[in-house]
Write an enzyme that holds these catalytic residues in place. Structure first.
Site, PDB file in Angstrom:
ATOM      1  N   CYS A   1       0.716  -1.315  -0.057  1.00  0.00           N
ATOM      2  CA  CYS A   1       0.049   0.079  -0.082  1.00  0.00           C
ATOM      3  C   CYS A   1       0.914   1.248  -0.056  1.00  0.00           C
ATOM      4  O   CYS A   1       1.242   1.587   1.197  1.00  0.00           O
ATOM      5  CB  CYS A   1      -0.935   0.007   1.154  1.00  0.00           C
ATOM      6  SG  CYS A   1      -1.753   1.357   1.338  1.00  0.00           S
TER       7      CYS A   1
ATOM      8  N   CYS B   1      -0.598   4.210   2.149  1.00  0.00           N
ATOM      9  CA  CYS B   1      -0.420   3.976   3.560  1.00  0.00           C
ATOM     10  C   CYS B   1       1.120   4.245   4.076  1.00  0.00           C
ATOM     11  O   CYS B   1       1.386   4.911   4.786  1.00  0.00           O
ATOM     12  CB  CYS B   1      -0.645   2.629   4.034  1.00  0.00           C
ATOM     13  SG  CYS B   1      -2.033   1.849   3.288  1.00  0.00           S
ATOM     14  N   ASP B   2       2.095   3.749   3.286  1.00  0.00           N
ATOM     15  CA  ASP B   2       3.311   3.656   3.568  1.00  0.00           C
ATOM     16  C   ASP B   2       4.471   4.601   2.816  1.00  0.00           C
ATOM     17  O   ASP B   2       5.525   4.788   3.340  1.00  0.00           O
ATOM     18  CB  ASP B   2       4.160   2.086   3.693  1.00  0.00           C
ATOM     19  CG  ASP B   2       3.227   1.199   4.434  1.00  0.00           C
ATOM     20  OD1 ASP B   2       2.562   1.921   5.600  1.00  0.00           O
ATOM     21  OD2 ASP B   2       2.864   0.015   4.136  1.00  0.00           O
TER      22      ASP B   2
END
Ligand code: NAP
Length: 323
Positions: A148, A151-152
């Site tokens: 992701c 997200c990261d």
């Protein structure tokens, strides 16, 4: 609650336990559905499956879920969701639904240990990123291996990352990662991308993006974090150890819909089809989250779908009671 001879919890009629709302899955969608159904005093039962917190729980830090200006750990957010739903009466069981029978009403849900009858069912079983299944991938997930970018990506500011895959997700997420990373190398197993032309052109024009063709990741190495990847050229067999800080894997997603096949309508990729009210083709069965969403895949959108599904389940039960 009473028990029959085999120890199965029964309702007052001696049947296997009859629930008003059963929710399958305990990611953001299932947890939010549980909260809303609990606040409607429906005492929902959540069968968590094997991934409590869903894919979000695999994310080190979630910084795009509203209400947490400093970010929140993925696992911590899952725990908070659960605590909030339990406060209003939701029950969580660490059980996996092994089969469902939606042909009659109430619906029948089997787990390894018992059968549950449900007046309404909310399917929030999520989707799982397809894994490469190479050495080091599992061990270094959350330590440089990610599925992701949204997200990261931030954690790879001025770092070098590789993106594995050649589809729309790989190219789109690769472009997104250039906001942070100093260099993004898209490693693809063929010599042509599967991604659409517009995305391909945008990626090829981006100075931070490079391509390594005809190549697969054979191994991901590192002690406490990703340090190198072993790349193998599929045409020549030549292997090369490349230093990297992050490995983003986008080789497809698979909705977790196996047990609903032949019962709930799905698209050709296996995502469950629903209308705007989260209704499936079977009255009383609702869906929420990534199991029905190949587009957004965000904690906030999944949570919203979960709330909507629970509101619809509540209305459905009210209509049934009133009829
Ligand atoms: P996808 O289209 O199935 O692409 C998966 C990619 O991973 C392919 O390039 C495939 O290679 C590669 N791959 C598969 N298994 C692999 C393995 N074991 N090792 C190395 N590479 C492997 O998946 P996706 O990109 O997640 O897209 C899913 C769907 O969502 C698609 O319909 C896509 O169009 C859509 N989508 C659209 C957008 C957008 O429009 N902006 C964004 C994201 C996703 P091959 O090419 O050789 O098969």
């Amino acid at each position: 609650m009473d028990f029959n001879l085999s120890g199965i919890p029964t309702d007052t009629r001696g049947n296997e336990s009859l629930e008003k709302v059963v929710i399958l899955g305990a990611g953001p969608a299932g947890m939010s559905a549980a909260l809303y159904a609990a606040r409607a005093e429906l005492n929902p039962l959540v069968l968590t499956g094997t991934e409590l917190g869903g894919q979000a729980a695999l994310t080190h830090m979630i910084e795009n879920y509203p209400g947490f200006p400093e970010g929140v750990g993925g696992m911590q957010l899952g725990e908070l969701f659960q605590k909030q739903a339990e406060r209003f009466g939701a029950r969580f069981e660490f059980e996996l639904a092994t089969s469902v029978d939606l042909s009659g009403h109430p619906f029948k849900i089997k787990t390894y240990s018992r059968e549950i009858l449900a007046e309404t069912l909310i399917v929030a079983t999520g989707a799982s990123p397809v894994h490469l299944q190479v050495p080091g991938e599992k061990e270094l997930t959350g330590k440089g291996v990610s599925y992701c970018a949204t997200c990261d990506g931030w954690f790879f500011k001025d770092k070098k990352v590789i993106v594995v895959g050649g589809g729309d997700s790989a190219v789109e997420e690769g472009i997104f990662l250039t906001r942070f990373a100093s260099a993004v190398t898209i490693v693809h197993r063929r010599d042509a991308l599967r991604a659409g032309a517009i995305l391909q052109n945008r990626a090829k024009k981006n100075e931070k993006i490079g391509f390594t063709w005809d190549t697969v990741v054979a191994e991901i190495r590192g002690k406490d974090a990703v340090e190198t990847v072993l790349l193998r050229n599929v045409k020549t067999g030549e292997e090369q150890l490349q230093p990297v800080d992050g490995v983003f894997i986008f080789v497809g997603h698979k909705p977790n819909t196996e047990i609903f096949k032949g019962q709930l309508k799905m698209d050709e990729q296996g995502y469950i089809l629903s209308d705007m009210q989260m209704r499936t083709n079977i009255p009383g069965v609702f869906v929420a989250g990534e199991v029905a969403d190949p587009h957004y895949r965000q904690v906030v959108t999944s949570a919203g779908m979960g709330a909507a599904a629970a509101i619809q389940a509540t209305r459905y039960l009210e209509e049934q009671d009133g009829s």
